[in-house]
Design a protein around this motif. Structure first.
Motif, PDB file in Angstrom:
ATOM      1  N   UNK A 264      97.227  64.415 117.761  1.00 51.33           N
ATOM      2  CA  UNK A 264      98.093  63.413 117.470  1.00 51.33           C
ATOM      3  C   UNK A 264      97.786  63.409 115.694  1.00 51.33           C
ATOM      4  N   UNK A 265      97.099  64.377 114.641  1.00 49.40           N
ATOM      5  CA  UNK A 265      96.637  63.746 113.614  1.00 49.40           C
ATOM      6  C   UNK A 265      97.340  64.260 112.448  1.00 49.40           C
ATOM      7  N   UNK A 266      97.984  64.096 111.203  1.00 48.44           N
ATOM      8  CA  UNK A 266      98.551  64.974 110.160  1.00 48.44           C
ATOM      9  C   UNK A 266      97.177  64.555 109.150  1.00 48.44           C
ATOM     10  N   UNK A 267      96.857  66.113 108.667  1.00 46.83           N
ATOM     11  CA  UNK A 267      96.169  66.268 107.575  1.00 46.83           C
ATOM     12  C   UNK A 267      97.575  66.562 106.649  1.00 46.83           C
ATOM     13  N   UNK A 268      97.095  65.145 104.937  1.00 53.81           N
ATOM     14  CA  UNK A 268      97.756  65.527 103.760  1.00 53.81           C
ATOM     15  C   UNK A 268      96.286  65.925 102.827  1.00 53.81           C
ATOM     16  N   UNK A 269      96.974  66.197 101.834  1.00 49.78           N
ATOM     17  CA  UNK A 269      96.396  67.181 100.832  1.00 49.78           C
ATOM     18  C   UNK A 269      94.922  67.044 100.775  1.00 49.78           C
ATOM     19  N   UNK A 270      93.934  67.573 101.984  1.00 53.80           N
ATOM     20  CA  UNK A 270      92.948  68.217 102.065  1.00 53.80           C
ATOM     21  C   UNK A 270      92.283  68.773 101.591  1.00 53.80           C
ATOM     22  N   UNK A 271      91.204  68.930 101.579  1.00 49.94           N
ATOM     23  CA  UNK A 271      91.034  70.914 101.273  1.00 49.94           C
ATOM     24  C   UNK A 271      90.157  71.402 102.874  1.00 49.94           C
ATOM     25  N   UNK A 272      90.527  69.859 104.297  1.00 49.03           N
ATOM     26  CA  UNK A 272      90.736  70.888 105.886  1.00 49.03           C
ATOM     27  C   UNK A 272      91.234  69.861 106.149  1.00 49.03           C
ATOM     28  N   UNK A 273      91.734  70.622 107.499  1.00 43.36           N
ATOM     29  CA  UNK A 273      92.492  70.142 108.568  1.00 43.36           C
ATOM     30  C   UNK A 273      91.833  69.174 109.435  1.00 43.36           C
ATOM     31  N   UNK A 274      90.736  68.840 109.250  1.00 38.11           N
ATOM     32  CA  UNK A 274      90.449  68.406 110.503  1.00 38.11           C
ATOM     33  C   UNK A 274      91.065  68.624 112.408  1.00 38.11           C
ATOM     34  N   UNK A 275      91.242  69.532 111.864  1.00 41.82           N
ATOM     35  CA  UNK A 275      91.577  70.094 113.153  1.00 41.82           C
ATOM     36  C   UNK A 275      93.248  69.392 113.981  1.00 41.82           C
ATOM     37  N   UNK A 276      94.187  69.445 112.658  1.00 40.36           N
ATOM     38  CA  UNK A 276      95.464  69.064 113.044  1.00 40.36           C
ATOM     39  C   UNK A 276      96.246  69.508 112.709  1.00 40.36           C
ATOM     40  N   UNK A 277      97.005  69.575 113.832  1.00 37.86           N
ATOM     41  CA  UNK A 277      98.182  70.585 113.900  1.00 37.86           C
ATOM     42  C   UNK A 277      99.311  70.492 113.154  1.00 37.86           C
ATOM     43  N   UNK A 278      99.570  69.414 112.342  1.00 39.59           N
ATOM     44  CA  UNK A 278     100.354  68.578 111.413  1.00 39.59           C
ATOM     45  C   UNK A 278      99.870  68.737 110.071  1.00 39.59           C
ATOM     46  N   UNK A 279     100.300  70.054 108.923  1.00 33.85           N
ATOM     47  CA  UNK A 279      99.616  69.531 108.083  1.00 33.85           C
ATOM     48  C   UNK A 279     101.075  69.167 106.822  1.00 33.85           C
ATOM     49  N   UNK A 280      99.934  68.937 105.791  1.00 31.74           N
ATOM     50  CA  UNK A 280     100.712  69.429 104.019  1.00 31.74           C
ATOM     51  C   UNK A 280     100.076  69.302 103.166  1.00 31.74           C
ATOM     52  N   UNK A 281      99.921  70.365 101.998  1.00 33.55           N
ATOM     53  CA  UNK A 281      99.260  70.295 101.142  1.00 33.55           C
ATOM     54  C   UNK A 281      97.749  70.664 101.319  1.00 33.55           C
TER      55      UNK A 281
END
Length: 703
Positions: A264-281
């Protein structure tokens, strides 16, 4: 559970008590700001006209009323349009509402450029007044939360959430200096009140975002030797950490499905997603437009003036960079580099646009309370420090504005339906210094070329300035330029080939009286060899800060010291003897990996020293880091690290950047983590991004 219910009751009370004040103050400021914005655009005569000042005053109030009534509904309906037009849709909608208001008031007309310029002027004046009067810009968010709570949209969560805020490129020493000088009062308060502690950690080699974020977000940064590297077994393919095609492939290699943001994570403005389903930039997901759009974008556009405010701040940051260039020139600040006309806009994209959008989205994440853990990268300091210097006023000013974002997030925490803890950390630092070219008048490619046979075909890429999302802005332009240049060079090469062939034919014929002049003119036109592609090159030279990578690509396997010594006898001695080279690393068939400098050799396998230990200035774990890089599948034939002067704390980057990172030497390998004081971090030093992942993952599992 009782504690959580008490938290929610306190939260609702805070929102009710404070939102009344903010609603009144914000409404008055927006009304006055709108009025002054109207006056400015009317004065410029670009399509807006009022017959009296009081008409402008009432018009500003009417526009505010229309925004309050219709914007929340229109923003939700038209949100995809706003997102995929990168905010331009918000300006158009704002202009449409102003035009709609003109139908209700006599003596008020608007059209043409004013439809776009008026919302920007209103937002600029409002932002200026808000800053002077210290009116919080986030009151709108708090009122939105109340509406959602009344509708039962937000559910109580039974555990704390975590927001991890990464400041790209900020070393521990620079953080402490910024706090002591008063640039980061929010972080200073957290430390002084005892809610947080701060400590340093040490990066791997190489000390750059690709390797660090791979380790932090996925627990695996194996086989990432630098910002970019060569894969000989794939026809000399050059992999780039931020490549739109390469980043997804890299993430596929490093991910085992258990990334830091998996649950249940979120990735914001990163190079990689960390296996998050919720990603922006998130760079590894940028090509997947379906994952680009999420409902969290609503919090960017929930305020009708928000995008116009961001655009105003963007333009101000562009001006600041031109001012910085002027100040550096007048004061003769050294080292300094040419930034070009495009850079200020790239900088503003990283330092303002992504900063503001990211913070707005994070506030939305917190107020909805659905995200358990979010990881975000703030890029501005790293971008500015590269070009202005790690301790320049410009860089510290960026940190001051970034600290303001942390203050906004702290305020939003008071209104979130669940408690969130904040972690602030960096992925690496930067080390200042005049570049290799500035010091010695030649590039790393030039040095290698001087040590190779003259006919050797060498390809190089000596800029890793795309270690940011600036690449997303620059690359389409640069790719077009390179395509046109490539086509032009191809035509020119073909013409030269045909001409040279004809000349040779004439040369082979007997000399005839009367044709001597013609012969001499043709003979003087020499054949010019084109620059080879990476696939054609015999040698590829890459740079990542003060780290250089040399690949001898005529051989698929990695060459040993003994082989290089025979094939290219001048190369290794020439590199080692150059005063700008701190050490090189090669692998010996007999002795294993060796770090070699002009004054000694460190046999990395067993630690034996011949002469002086040339790794001493580069830290007590330099041998460990080099040994690890030597084991990578795509380690270069020769790894080159520039000099590091401990007295001046400077390196000599192989690319044209004032502050750099990627290799060993100085603060580039010394980032920090500022964490909640109730976290048990253990007594051992955190060495390497993979170990930081383990520490963070362990803490998240305890929540």
């Amino acid at each position: 559970m009782e504690d959580m219910e008490k938290y929610v009751l306190d939260w609702q009370s805070n929102v009710r008590d404070r939102s009344r004040f903010y609603w009144l103050g914000r409404t008055l400021v927006m009304w006055i700001g709108g009025f002054l914005g109207f006056v400015i655009i009317d004065y410029l005569s670009v399509g807006l006209h009022f017959d009296h000042f009081y008409t402008a005053f009432f018009a500003a109030g009417l526009v505010g009323l229309l925004n309050a009534l219709f914007w929340p509904f229109l923003a939700r309906i038209l949100l995809p349009f706003m997102v995929f037009t990168v905010g331009i849709g918000a300006l158009l909608l704002n202009g449409l509402l102003i035009w709609f208001a003109s139908d209700f008031l006599g003596g008020f007309t608007i059209g043409g450029p004013a439809l776009i310029l008026t919302p920007i002027a209103m937002a600029a004046v409002t932002a200026f007044l808000s800053a002077i009067l210290t009116i919080d810009d986030d009151a709108t968010y708090y009122r939105s939360v109340i509406r959602n709570v009344k509708k039962g949209k937000i559910k109580l969560k039974g555990k704390k959430g975590v927001i991890i805020l990464e400041i790209d490129g900020l070393a521990l020493n620079i953080l402490n200096e910024a706090i002591n000088k008063g640039y980061m009062p929010t972080l200073q308060k957290w430390l002084e009140e005892g809610t947080h502690n701060v400590s340093g950690w040490e990066t791997d080699l190489s000390s750059q975002t690709g390797a660090s974020q791979a380790g932090i977000l996925h627990g695996n940064n194996q086989d990432i030797p630098a910002f970019r590297w060569v894969e000989k077994d794939k026809n000399n393919k050059i992999m780039v950490s931020t490549g739109l095609s390469d980043a997804p492939l890299i993430e596929k290699r490093i991910s085992n499905g258990n990334g830091l943001l998996k649950d249940n994570g979120a990735s914001r403005s990163n190079l990689f997603s960390g296996d998050a389903a919720d990603v922006i930039f998130t760079y590894s997901q940028l090509k997947n437009l379906e994952r680009f759009y999420t409902r969290a974008w609503y919090y960017v556009y929930s305020n009708p003036s928000n995008f116009a405010r961001i655009l105003t701040l963007f333009c101000w940051d562009v001006f600041l960079d031109f001012a910085s260039q002027f100040v550096h020139l007048i004061r003769n600040v050294k080292p300094r580099i040419r930034r070009g006309l495009m850079y200020p806009f790239v900088r503003a994209g990283a330092n303002v646009f992504l900063r503001e959008v990211t913070t707005a989205v994070l506030i939305g994440d917190m107020l909805e309370g659905e995200v358990d853990v979010a990881y975000v990268t703030y890029l501005g300091y790293d971008e500015i420090a590269h070009h202005s210097g790690v301790r320049d006023w410009d860089a510290f000013y960026a940190l001051k504005k970034l600290d303001r974002q942390f203050h906004r997030l702290e305020n939003a925490q008071k209104y979130a339906p669940r408690p969130y803890q904040f972690v602030v950390q960096s992925d690496h630092g930067q080390t200042n210094g005049a570049t290799f070219l500035q010091r010695y008048g030649l590039t790393l490619e030039d040095l290698v070329r001087d040590l190779m046979p003259p006919e050797t075909m060498i390809y190089s890429e000596l800029s890793s300035n795309e270690d940011h999302f600036g690449q997303a802005i620059q690359n389409p332009i640069e790719d077009s330029k390179q395509y046109i240049k490539g086509k032009r060079e191809m035509v020119a090469d073909e013409s030269k080939y045909i001409f040279d062939k004809a000349v040779k034919k004439v040369d082979d014929t007997p000399v005839i009286r009367g044709k001597v002049l013609d012969y001499l003119q043709r003979h003087n036109i020499s054949k010019i060899s084109k620059k080879p592609s990476s696939e054609e090159a015999q040698v590829i030279v890459l740079a990542s800060g003060n780290l250089g990578l040399i690949y001898l690509t005529e051989h698929v396997e990695r060459l040993t010291f003994e082989q290089i010594k025979i094939l290219y006898p001048d190369l290794i001695p020439g590199l080692v003897q150059h005063e700008g080279v701190g050490f090189i690393m090669v692998r010996s068939r007999e002795f294993g990996p060796m770090a070699m400098g002009s004054e000694g050799i460190n046999y990395l396998k067993d630690g034996t020293i011949e002469g002086e230990d040339i790794l001493t200035p580069f830290g007590p774990r330099a041998r460990r880091h080099l040994s690890r890089t030597d084991s990578f599948k795509y380690a270069p034939d020769i790894l080159v690290n520039s000099i590091y002067d401990p007295v001046t704390n400077e390196v000599a980057a192989f690319e044209e950047l004032v502050g750099s990172h990627g290799g060993l030497g100085g603060e580039q390998t010394q980032p920090f983590i500022l964490y909640p004081s109730d976290w048990k971090m253990g007594s051992e030093e955190i060495i390497g991004a993979e170990n930081l992942y383990k520490v963070l993952k362990n803490q998240l599992n305890k929540l």
